[in-house]
Design a protein around this motif. Structure first.
Motif, short mmCIF file in Angstrom:
data_model
loop_
_atom_site.label_atom_id
_atom_site.label_comp_id
_atom_site.label_asym_id
_atom_site.label_seq_id
_atom_site.Cartn_x
_atom_site.Cartn_y
_atom_site.Cartn_z
N GLY A 1 0.80 -1.23 0.00
CA GLY A 1 0.00 0.00 0.00
C GLY A 1 0.83 1.27 0.00
N GLY A 2 2.13 1.15 -0.28
CA GLY A 2 2.99 2.34 -0.28
C GLY A 2 3.20 2.91 -1.67
N VAL A 3 3.99 3.96 -1.73
CA VAL A 3 4.24 4.66 -3.00
C VAL A 3 5.67 4.37 -3.44
CG1 VAL A 3 4.51 6.98 -4.00
CG2 VAL A 3 2.60 6.49 -2.45
N VAL A 4 5.85 4.23 -4.77
CA VAL A 4 7.20 4.01 -5.31
C VAL A 4 7.53 5.11 -6.30
CG1 VAL A 4 8.72 2.43 -6.59
CG2 VAL A 4 6.96 1.51 -5.07
N VAL A 5 8.68 5.69 -6.16
CA VAL A 5 9.17 6.67 -7.14
C VAL A 5 10.47 6.11 -7.72
CG1 VAL A 5 10.00 9.02 -7.49
CG2 VAL A 5 8.18 8.59 -5.83
N ASP A 6 10.51 6.00 -9.03
CA ASP A 6 11.72 5.48 -9.67
C ASP A 6 12.59 6.62 -10.18
OD1 ASP A 6 13.42 3.42 -10.71
OD2 ASP A 6 12.68 3.94 -12.71
N PHE A 7 13.86 6.52 -9.93
CA PHE A 7 14.84 7.54 -10.34
C PHE A 7 14.90 7.65 -11.87
CE2 PHE A 7 19.44 8.47 -11.20
CZ PHE A 7 19.52 9.70 -10.57
N GLY A 8 14.63 6.55 -12.54
CA GLY A 8 14.70 6.55 -14.01
C GLY A 8 16.06 6.10 -14.49
N ALA A 9 16.15 5.87 -15.78
CA ALA A 9 17.43 5.44 -16.36
C ALA A 9 18.44 6.58 -16.21
CB ALA A 9 17.23 5.10 -17.83
N GLU A 10 19.65 6.21 -15.91
CA GLU A 10 20.69 7.20 -15.61
C GLU A 10 20.81 8.26 -16.72
OE1 GLU A 10 24.41 5.28 -14.82
OE2 GLU A 10 25.01 6.88 -13.45
N GLU A 11 20.64 7.82 -17.98
CA GLU A 11 20.87 8.77 -19.08
C GLU A 11 19.83 9.87 -19.18
OE1 GLU A 11 20.87 5.46 -19.30
OE2 GLU A 11 19.61 4.73 -20.94
N THR B 1 18.76 11.40 -16.42
CA THR B 1 18.89 12.20 -15.19
C THR B 1 20.11 13.10 -15.31
OG1 THR B 1 20.40 10.70 -14.05
CG2 THR B 1 18.05 10.19 -13.90
N SER B 2 20.29 13.97 -14.31
CA SER B 2 21.45 14.87 -14.34
C SER B 2 22.77 14.15 -14.14
CB SER B 2 21.29 15.97 -13.29
OG SER B 2 20.36 16.90 -13.75
N ARG B 3 22.71 12.86 -13.82
CA ARG B 3 23.95 12.06 -13.78
C ARG B 3 24.63 12.15 -15.14
NH1 ARG B 3 26.78 9.80 -10.16
NH2 ARG B 3 26.97 7.82 -11.26
N ALA B 4 23.79 12.18 -16.21
CA ALA B 4 24.33 12.26 -17.57
C ALA B 4 24.98 13.61 -17.84
CB ALA B 4 23.22 11.98 -18.58
N LYS B 5 24.65 14.62 -17.02
CA LYS B 5 25.29 15.93 -17.18
C LYS B 5 26.55 16.02 -16.33
CE LYS B 5 20.82 18.29 -17.61
NZ LYS B 5 19.94 19.23 -16.90
N GLY B 6 26.81 14.96 -15.58
CA GLY B 6 28.03 14.92 -14.78
C GLY B 6 27.80 15.19 -13.30
N GLU B 7 26.55 15.16 -12.84
CA GLU B 7 26.30 15.37 -11.41
C GLU B 7 26.94 14.24 -10.60
OE1 GLU B 7 22.88 17.32 -8.88
OE2 GLU B 7 22.14 15.46 -9.76
N SER B 8 27.54 14.61 -9.48
CA SER B 8 28.24 13.59 -8.69
C SER B 8 27.22 12.71 -7.96
CB SER B 8 29.15 14.25 -7.66
OG SER B 8 28.37 14.85 -6.65
N PHE B 9 27.69 11.53 -7.58
CA PHE B 9 26.85 10.58 -6.81
C PHE B 9 26.42 11.25 -5.50
CE2 PHE B 9 26.70 7.11 -3.65
CZ PHE B 9 25.71 6.33 -4.21
N GLU B 10 27.35 11.95 -4.85
CA GLU B 10 27.06 12.59 -3.56
C GLU B 10 25.95 13.61 -3.71
OE1 GLU B 10 30.03 11.51 -4.38
OE2 GLU B 10 30.35 10.25 -2.61
N ASP B 11 26.04 14.46 -4.74
CA ASP B 11 25.00 15.48 -4.95
C ASP B 11 23.66 14.84 -5.28
OD1 ASP B 11 26.77 17.45 -4.39
OD2 ASP B 11 26.79 18.36 -6.40
#
Ligand code: NCD
Length: 307
Positions: free
Chosen positions: A67-77, A79-89
């Protein structure tokens, strides 16, 4: 403080058995296609920075059935990971949205542990490179518990790419919490189990073989794994080892007794589809059990009032 699931080493036997009992009850409820209402107002976020079918979807189904909610981050490409955002940020940002659990898969060893030091919610390691996959081990051992009614005393063959695979290590750590376990590691010498794994399972009787035919005892379980193509630095070595081991009905019929056959999936060439019809083939049930075991784990992390 939120509890994190980083390694299969962190569990105690009693806790594992309590999770199994909870998973068994949830299995009965979910089998009736029930959606419970115990995780209302709770959010789980899946962050998969490496491919996945079962782990991501079974966590999603588990949370939704609770009964909970799920939010998926999506494929890395995308997201801003593809722009070079660090894992920490990225982790700091996710924490701002206040999920209750982050389920993280990464190519990097230690990623889940790093995330757990950044965010305030629970982090669940859904695979960190070749290192560990603790929730897979929980559903693997749960499946054994279901088949045999116990875990103590089992003789388990673990076969395939034991060097680059993260499921053989976590499985070994979790089995080592039980008594009188013997593990037969079956792999070509280049892919044998890592020394650091052996150092952490001192109470397990360990045997090494390069081929299944060399195992001279009746195994209870044969756990097969695929060659981890994506982790080979040397593609020539990968090509040389490809197809070097395949579990077929002919090979199994040469054993003294056909053991319960397990596999974390996906399979490629190492497990023939003709094995699927054998009553001992349990890998699809094993994958199904992933929903129940992960629901039990979510329920425990969030102290939910489940049946
Ligand atoms: C495993 C993994 O990701 O380590 N898959 C899974 O989660 N069921 C096994 C694999 O990919 O070989």
């Amino acid at each position: 403080m939120a509890r994190h699931i980083i390694s299969a080493k962190q569990f105690e036997k009693n806790e594992v058995l309590a999770l199994f009992e909870k998973a068994k009850k949830l299995k009965q409820a979910f089998k009736q296609r029930k959606i419970l209402d115990v995780a209302r107002d709770r959010i789980l976020t899946t962050v998969f920075l490496e491919p996945s079918t079962r782990t991501r979807l079974s966590f999603t189904y588990a949370m939704k059935r609770l009964g909970g909610v799920v939010v998926d981050f999506g494929a890395e490409e995308i997201t801003s990971r593809a722009k070079g955002e660090s894992f920490e940020d990225t982790m700091k940002m996710l924490d701002c949205y206040a999920p209750d659990i982050i389920v993280l898969r990464s190519k990097e060893v230690g990623a889940a542990e790093r995330a757990s030091k950044i965010v305030s919610c629970s982090v669940v390691n859904a695979g960190d490179g070749w290192n560990e996959h603790p929730t897979q081990a929980l559903l693997d051992v749960y499946t054994m518990w279901e088949v045999f009614g116990k875990v103590d005393g089992l003789r388990v063959g673990v076969m395939g790419d034991l060097k680059y695979g993260r499921t053989p290590s976590s499985l070994s750590y979790l089995l080592s919490k039980f008594s009188n376990i013997s593990i037969h590691y079956i792999a070509p010498p280049e892919l044998q189990i890592r020394q650091d794994v052996l150092e952490n399972i001192k109470n397990v009787e360990v045997n090494m073989h390069s081929r299944l035919e060399e195992v001279d005892v009746e195994l209870d379980v044969l756990y097969v794994t695929r060659l981890q193509k994506e982790r080979f630095a040397d593609q020539q070595l990968y090509e040389a080892l490809k197809g070097s081991y395949t579990v077929s009905t002919t090979l199994l019929s040469r054993l003294r007794k056909i053991p319960t056959i397990m596999h974390p999936l996906p399979r490629v060439d190492e497990l023939s589809t003709e094995v699927d019809v054998l009553p001992q083939a349990k890998y699809f049930e094993q994958a199904e059990n992933g929903v129940y075991v992960r629901a039990a784990l979510i329920s425990s992390l969030l102290s939910l009032n489940t049946p």
